[in-house]
Design a protein around this motif. Sequence first.
Motif, PDB file in Angstrom:
ATOM      1  N   UNK A   1       0.846  -1.200   0.000  1.00 17.45           N
ATOM      2  CA  UNK A   1       0.000   0.000   0.000  1.00 17.45           C
ATOM      3  C   UNK A   1       0.881   1.251   0.000  1.00 17.45           C
ATOM      4  N   UNK A   2       0.202   2.392  -0.163  1.00 21.57           N
ATOM      5  CA  UNK A   2       0.836   3.696  -0.031  1.00 21.57           C
ATOM      6  C   UNK A   2      -0.053   4.558   0.853  1.00 21.57           C
ATOM      7  N   UNK A   3       0.573   5.166   1.837  1.00 18.90           N
ATOM      8  CA  UNK A   3      -0.142   6.034   2.772  1.00 18.90           C
ATOM      9  C   UNK A   3       0.286   7.489   2.613  1.00 18.90           C
ATOM     10  N   UNK A   4       1.479   7.699   2.086  1.00 22.54           N
ATOM     11  CA  UNK A   4       2.008   9.041   1.848  1.00 22.54           C
ATOM     12  C   UNK A   4       2.941   8.953   0.649  1.00 22.54           C
TER      13      UNK A   4
ATOM     14  N   UNK B   1       5.344  14.540 -10.071  1.00 19.74           N
ATOM     15  CA  UNK B   1       6.438  14.944 -10.952  1.00 19.74           C
ATOM     16  C   UNK B   1       6.605  13.992 -12.126  1.00 19.74           C
ATOM     17  N   UNK B   2       5.957  12.833 -12.061  1.00 13.60           N
ATOM     18  CA  UNK B   2       5.976  11.896 -13.178  1.00 13.60           C
ATOM     19  C   UNK B   2       4.896  12.173 -14.203  1.00 13.60           C
ATOM     20  N   UNK B   3       4.102  13.229 -13.971  1.00 14.10           N
ATOM     21  CA  UNK B   3       3.112  13.638 -14.956  1.00 14.10           C
ATOM     22  C   UNK B   3       1.676  13.379 -14.572  1.00 14.10           C
ATOM     23  N   UNK B   4       1.433  12.832 -13.383  1.00 17.79           N
ATOM     24  CA  UNK B   4       0.058  12.545 -12.961  1.00 17.79           C
ATOM     25  C   UNK B   4      -0.223  13.276 -11.648  1.00 17.79           C
ATOM     26  N   UNK B   5      -0.899  14.419 -11.704  1.00 16.32           N
ATOM     27  CA  UNK B   5      -1.129  15.208 -10.483  1.00 16.32           C
ATOM     28  C   UNK B   5      -2.087  14.547  -9.508  1.00 16.32           C
ATOM     29  N   UNK B   6      -2.782  13.502  -9.924  1.00 19.51           N
ATOM     30  CA  UNK B   6      -3.699  12.813  -9.012  1.00 19.51           C
ATOM     31  C   UNK B   6      -2.996  11.730  -8.194  1.00 19.51           C
ATOM     32  N   UNK B   7      -1.771  11.379  -8.578  1.00 16.35           N
ATOM     33  CA  UNK B   7      -1.046  10.314  -7.884  1.00 16.35           C
ATOM     34  C   UNK B   7      -0.336  10.880  -6.661  1.00 16.35           C
ATOM     35  N   UNK B   8      -1.145  11.386  -5.736  1.00 18.58           N
ATOM     36  CA  UNK B   8      -0.638  12.055  -4.543  1.00 18.58           C
ATOM     37  C   UNK B   8      -1.472  11.626  -3.334  1.00 18.58           C
ATOM     38  N   UNK B   9      -0.784  11.364  -2.249  1.00 20.69           N
ATOM     39  CA  UNK B   9      -1.408  11.202  -0.933  1.00 20.69           C
ATOM     40  C   UNK B   9      -0.600  12.080   0.006  1.00 20.69           C
ATOM     41  N   UNK B  10      -1.037  13.330   0.153  1.00 18.75           N
ATOM     42  CA  UNK B  10      -0.264  14.321   0.886  1.00 18.75           C
ATOM     43  C   UNK B  10      -0.859  14.659   2.239  1.00 18.75           C
TER      44      UNK B  10
ATOM     45  N   UNK C   1       4.118  -0.415   3.586  1.00 14.56           N
ATOM     46  CA  UNK C   1       4.038   0.822   2.809  1.00 14.56           C
ATOM     47  C   UNK C   1       5.252   0.910   1.894  1.00 14.56           C
ATOM     48  N   UNK C   2       5.036   0.792   0.585  1.00 19.69           N
ATOM     49  CA  UNK C   2       6.127   0.623  -0.356  1.00 19.69           C
ATOM     50  C   UNK C   2       6.469   1.893  -1.130  1.00 19.69           C
ATOM     51  N   UNK C   3       6.326   3.036  -0.496  1.00 21.97           N
ATOM     52  CA  UNK C   3       6.785   4.284  -1.100  1.00 21.97           C
ATOM     53  C   UNK C   3       8.270   4.426  -0.804  1.00 21.97           C
ATOM     54  N   UNK C   4       9.093   4.363  -1.848  1.00 22.02           N
ATOM     55  CA  UNK C   4      10.541   4.409  -1.624  1.00 22.02           C
ATOM     56  C   UNK C   4      11.133   5.690  -2.196  1.00 22.02           C
ATOM     57  N   UNK C   5      12.418   5.732  -2.411  1.00 18.61           N
ATOM     58  CA  UNK C   5      13.109   6.932  -2.879  1.00 18.61           C
ATOM     59  C   UNK C   5      12.566   7.376  -4.237  1.00 18.61           C
TER      60      UNK C   5
ATOM     61  N   UNK D   1      -3.201   1.253  -2.950  1.00 18.17           N
ATOM     62  CA  UNK D   1      -3.838   2.577  -3.024  1.00 18.17           C
ATOM     63  C   UNK D   1      -2.738   3.605  -3.287  1.00 18.17           C
ATOM     64  N   UNK D   2      -2.763   4.225  -4.459  1.00 15.55           N
ATOM     65  CA  UNK D   2      -1.639   5.034  -4.904  1.00 15.55           C
ATOM     66  C   UNK D   2      -2.048   6.418  -5.407  1.00 15.55           C
ATOM     67  N   UNK D   3      -3.275   6.838  -5.109  1.00 13.62           N
ATOM     68  CA  UNK D   3      -3.714   8.196  -5.438  1.00 13.62           C
ATOM     69  C   UNK D   3      -4.904   8.533  -4.556  1.00 13.62           C
ATOM     70  N   UNK D   4      -5.128   9.812  -4.335  1.00 10.11           N
ATOM     71  CA  UNK D   4      -6.164  10.181  -3.367  1.00 10.11           C
ATOM     72  C   UNK D   4      -7.561   9.811  -3.845  1.00 10.11           C
ATOM     73  N   UNK D   5      -7.766   9.674  -5.155  1.00  5.23           N
ATOM     74  CA  UNK D   5      -9.085   9.314  -5.650  1.00  5.23           C
ATOM     75  C   UNK D   5      -9.518   7.917  -5.277  1.00  5.23           C
ATOM     76  N   UNK D   6      -8.590   7.070  -4.835  1.00  7.40           N
ATOM     77  CA  UNK D   6      -8.936   5.720  -4.393  1.00  7.40           C
ATOM     78  C   UNK D   6      -9.455   5.695  -2.951  1.00  7.40           C
ATOM     79  N   UNK D   7      -9.284   6.775  -2.200  1.00  5.27           N
ATOM     80  CA  UNK D   7      -9.747   6.800  -0.815  1.00  5.27           C
ATOM     81  C   UNK D   7     -11.268   6.758  -0.765  1.00  5.27           C
TER      82      UNK D   7
END
Length: 331
Positions: A30-33, A38-47, A72-76, A263-269
């Motif tokens: 999962x991704x929590x934060x 910067x990869x071109x998709x402004x929706x791919x954010x959990x801030x 939580x697999x958000x890495x460098x 879950x990798x973008x806020x629209x999935x919440x």
Amino acid sequence: MYEQHPARLVRTVTGPLAPERVGGPVLAHEHLALDLAHGGDPTAVLGARHRQAVTAELAALREEFGLSLVVELTCRGMGRDVRALARVAQESGVAVVAGTGWYYERFHPPETAGAGVGELTGELVREIEDGIGGTGVVPGVIGEAGSHDDAPGAAEVRTLTAAAHAARATGLSVATHAQLGRGGPAQLELLTGAGLAPHRVSIGHQDLLDDPGVHRELAAAGAYVAFDTVGKESYRSDESRLKLLLALLDAGHADRTLLSCDISRHGYLTSEGGTGYGHLFRSFLPRLRAAGADDDLIDLLTRRNPLRFLTGGRDVPGSTDATRTHQDGEL
């Protein structure tokens, strides 16, 4: 050069955790934060503005389904924020494992371009041993270490090889990102060729690949096969995912299967109308039960397997039969 040291404890953002204390299910990817804008998709954010919703979802899942741990697999290069992860863990009551390593090449930070495998390995080992960015938070897994084609590109070969060397040095396991499920066999060949045991590897996004033969190949080699985009119907229907999963279970590989929602973008919440982190429990697992899965199999898939993966193969108490794949041949 490096020796393998299997982990004895799960390394979470709030401290070490004995596997025996994880009594409920684990979300394995999962991704929590994160921030992939910067990869071109402004929706791919959990801030920061999504933090309360993320925390509330996890707390609700802990109450309803006993959710105990999130990997939580958000890495460098992915907008990792381990301070935020620590807050979410503390406020939700759900333990969280943080990742390290490098995602696929499009998201590699500039400093990786001129670095060799030895330098990259050293960076990972230092972070694993000393903590992330002065926070004192240590990673508990290397991932999601990525590639984006049927075979890793030159830069991805270096970062994946460094991941394997760092895993051998520290006892952590490696979870990969295989773009749309492609390239898993090549990833596993590279990682094991660098000396990492296959049971220390999880190949990601395999539920996006309509190829049961590849799934069986990876599992038979000893790697974990991650069906980790459950609920992402725009990529593949859950009906198709279930058929692929049942084929893998019928082939005798339940003990090499991981499940999650990525879950990798806020629209999935759920607060924004998405399926949320709980889709696995509320929708997919009931369908798996209807297909014949019993409680022991569900526990294997959602708790014992991810804990064995994280700890490098240590047995986890609470199983009636750690190799059991289904009940009375129903699946």
